[in-house]
Write a protein that holds these residues in place. Structure first.
Motif, PDB file in Angstrom:
ATOM      1  N   ALA A 229       0.780  -1.230   0.000  1.00  0.00           N
ATOM      2  CA  ALA A 229       0.000   0.000   0.000  1.00  0.00           C
ATOM      3  C   ALA A 229       0.811   1.279   0.000  1.00  0.00           C
ATOM      4  O   ALA A 229       0.258   2.339   0.218  1.00  0.00           O
ATOM      5  N   GLY A 230       2.100   1.219  -0.218  1.00  0.00           N
ATOM      6  CA  GLY A 230       2.922   2.412  -0.057  1.00  0.00           C
ATOM      7  C   GLY A 230       2.826   3.430  -1.168  1.00  0.00           C
ATOM      8  O   GLY A 230       3.271   4.570  -1.010  1.00  0.00           O
ATOM      9  N   HIS A 231       2.234   3.062  -2.304  1.00  0.00           N
ATOM     10  CA  HIS A 231       2.247   3.945  -3.466  1.00  0.00           C
ATOM     11  C   HIS A 231       1.428   5.212  -3.267  1.00  0.00           C
ATOM     12  O   HIS A 231       1.720   6.250  -3.869  1.00  0.00           O
ATOM     13  N   ALA A 232       0.392   5.137  -2.462  1.00  0.00           N
ATOM     14  CA  ALA A 232      -0.492   6.291  -2.284  1.00  0.00           C
ATOM     15  C   ALA A 232       0.216   7.468  -1.641  1.00  0.00           C
ATOM     16  O   ALA A 232      -0.231   8.613  -1.781  1.00  0.00           O
ATOM     17  N   VAL A 233       1.320   7.220  -0.942  1.00  0.00           N
ATOM     18  CA  VAL A 233       2.069   8.306  -0.302  1.00  0.00           C
ATOM     19  C   VAL A 233       3.503   8.378  -0.814  1.00  0.00           C
ATOM     20  O   VAL A 233       4.327   9.100  -0.252  1.00  0.00           O
ATOM     21  N   ALA A 234       3.821   7.651  -1.881  1.00  0.00           N
ATOM     22  CA  ALA A 234       5.201   7.603  -2.376  1.00  0.00           C
ATOM     23  C   ALA A 234       5.694   8.969  -2.834  1.00  0.00           C
ATOM     24  O   ALA A 234       6.822   9.379  -2.522  1.00  0.00           O
ATOM     25  N   LEU A 235       4.874   9.694  -3.599  1.00  0.00           N
ATOM     26  CA  LEU A 235       5.301  10.999  -4.092  1.00  0.00           C
ATOM     27  C   LEU A 235       5.453  11.999  -2.950  1.00  0.00           C
ATOM     28  O   LEU A 235       6.361  12.841  -2.971  1.00  0.00           O
ATOM     29  N   GLU A 236       4.556  11.911  -1.958  1.00  0.00           N
ATOM     30  CA  GLU A 236       4.669  12.804  -0.812  1.00  0.00           C
ATOM     31  C   GLU A 236       5.938  12.522  -0.017  1.00  0.00           C
ATOM     32  O   GLU A 236       6.575  13.452   0.496  1.00  0.00           O
TER      33      GLU A 236
END
Length: 435
Positions: A229-236
């Motif tokens: 589930a890490g992709h949802a905050v990867a850019l942040e």
């Protein structure tokens, strides 16, 4: 001629409502990503294996690990896919890929489902593990509280922690959470190994109706999806890393992400395989709940889960806070500051607490949110964006891999969403609410 003393060009920023700190080291991305990924989902992996079986269950886990590592690499590269511009949010990247009108409608709902869904599940997980810890350490002389009370106690912590201003301010909490995830995952599989395989353990399919079993299998796919589930905050997370043309942030971020995925692997696979081996198809949806001995170690593991989900909640909540506060400032012209944080963030914590207390179905929530939100953001939306922005040649290796990710991700999304929703409805019919 350019002067030899001229400073190198810097990356310009996508406009934000405030200053963004960019002084994180590469290892910050490791423990932020570990905290975001290795969470409550790892404890349900043996339960997912119980419905999928040895072969399909192991295959789904390996394929999921490979696909999401590939899409994580894509997210890291897409952060600076336009020279001189950094896309600090999934939403910013979506606007660039799909246009200013369509982009937010494609990206924002999926990202919010992931982040809000995670926080709801972590409310339930934190409360259940607090209850389990209390039951172990004070099993004879203490009054027993309802599960809903423990969820409220856990939620009360976040009314205070949610006032921390940004990602860098929760770095210590996130680091502690990452260390705890490695510890309790190890305790879970070591505890299962020391328990051993009972004489009545069976790996056969559970005795239930064909329709019910199919929905449970669909839900199991969502539970595995929830674990990546890490992709949802990867850019942040990447947005906190400094970047120059000589040392772009993607180098440091990818270095941290690879280490995070290695830690992810040594947490997930032993828990899933050894947990299923020890309990068979009768394993609980939270494997730590099924373990009883040694009591002190299981109590410590449950407390570690509590520490971990405290940090994980904040990692997923920070981007939501940013979106909500920007919207409130823009719509009602309320100046940023302490009063805005108190109002917006406390309201968000109260909402996730209410839903968690109302629907504390750990396994079903994992399956539903895993399919509805996590499959798009982690499995196929990065591939769709990659195809639109990078435009790989048709039938090239990149083109084929990305379309495979899209097909697999869409199937998992549809199947696990249906399975998770159906199981929530079925389990709600026999549950006494707020008990």
């Amino acid at each position: 001629m350019v002067s030899a003393t001229a400073s190198p060009p810097q990356f310009k920023e996508v406009p934000t409502s405030g200053e963004r700190a960019r002084n994180a080291k590469w290892w910050y991305s490791t423990f932020h990503t570990v905290t975001a990924m290795v969470g409550a989902g790892v404890l349900s992996l043996p339960y997912a294996m119980a419905y999928l079986g040895w072969g399909p269950g192991t295959l789904v886990m390996v394929v999921s690990w490979c696909i999401t590592l590939h899409t994580m690499w894509q997210m890291v590269q897409l952060h600076e896919c336009v020279p001189g511009t950094r896309f600090d949010r999934y939403l910013d990247l979506g606007r660039h890929a799909f246009g200013p009108n369509l982009g937010p409608w494609i990206v924002l709902p999926q990202q919010l489902i992931v982040q809000v869904g995670c926080d709801i599940v972590y409310m339930v997980t934190g409360g259940k593990c607090l209850q389990k810890f209390f039951q172990i350490v004070c099993s004879t002389h203490c009054a027993q509280f309802r599960q809903s009370y423990w969820i409220c106690i856990f939620g009360a912590l976040h009314f205070f922690l949610s006032q921390l201003p940004d990602f860098n301010s929760v770095s210590a909490v996130s680091l502690a959470a990452a260390l705890m995830s490695l510890c309790y995952s190890t305790i879970a599989w070591v505890g299962c190994l020391s328990k051993g395989r009972g004489s009545e353990v069976s790996y056969g399919y559970k005795k239930t109706s064909g329709g019910d079993y199919m929905f449970r299998v669909f839900n199991a796919l969502g539970q595995i999806t929830f674990a990546y589930a890490g992709h949802a905050v990867a850019l942040e997370i990447q947005a906190t890393i400094p970047s120059t043309p000589e040392k772009p942030s993607r180098v440091a971020m990818w270095k941290g992400a690879v280490l995070a995925y290695f830690i992810n692997g040594i947490c997930y696979f032993p828990v899933a395989i050894i947990g299923y081996w020890a309990f068979g198809h009768d394993v609980a949806d939270n494997v730590l709940v099924a373990l009883e001995r040694p009591a002190w170690l299981i109590a410590a593991a449950n407390l570690m889960v509590v520490v971990h989900v405290i940090g994980s909640y904040q990692v997923y909540a920070m981007p939501v806070f940013d979106i909500l506060e920007r919207s409130v400032v823009k719509r009602w012209s309320i100046p940023p500051g302490l009063m805005l944080r108190l109002l917006v963030r406390s309201s968000y914590v109260a909402f996730t607490l209410f839903v968690g207390v109302t629907f504390p179905f750990f396994g079903d929530l994992l399956g539903f949110f895993g399919g509805f939100g996590f499959a798009p953001t982690s499995y196929f939306l990065p591939s769709v964006i990659w195809l639109r922005i990078m435009k790989p040649k048709r039938f090239s290796r990149s083109w084929i891999i990305n379309w495979l990710c899209i097909f697999i991700g869409v199937f998992i999304m549809v199947a696990s969403t249906i399975g998770g929703l159906r199981n929530i409805v079925a389990d709600s019919s026999t549950y006494q609410f707020y008990s």
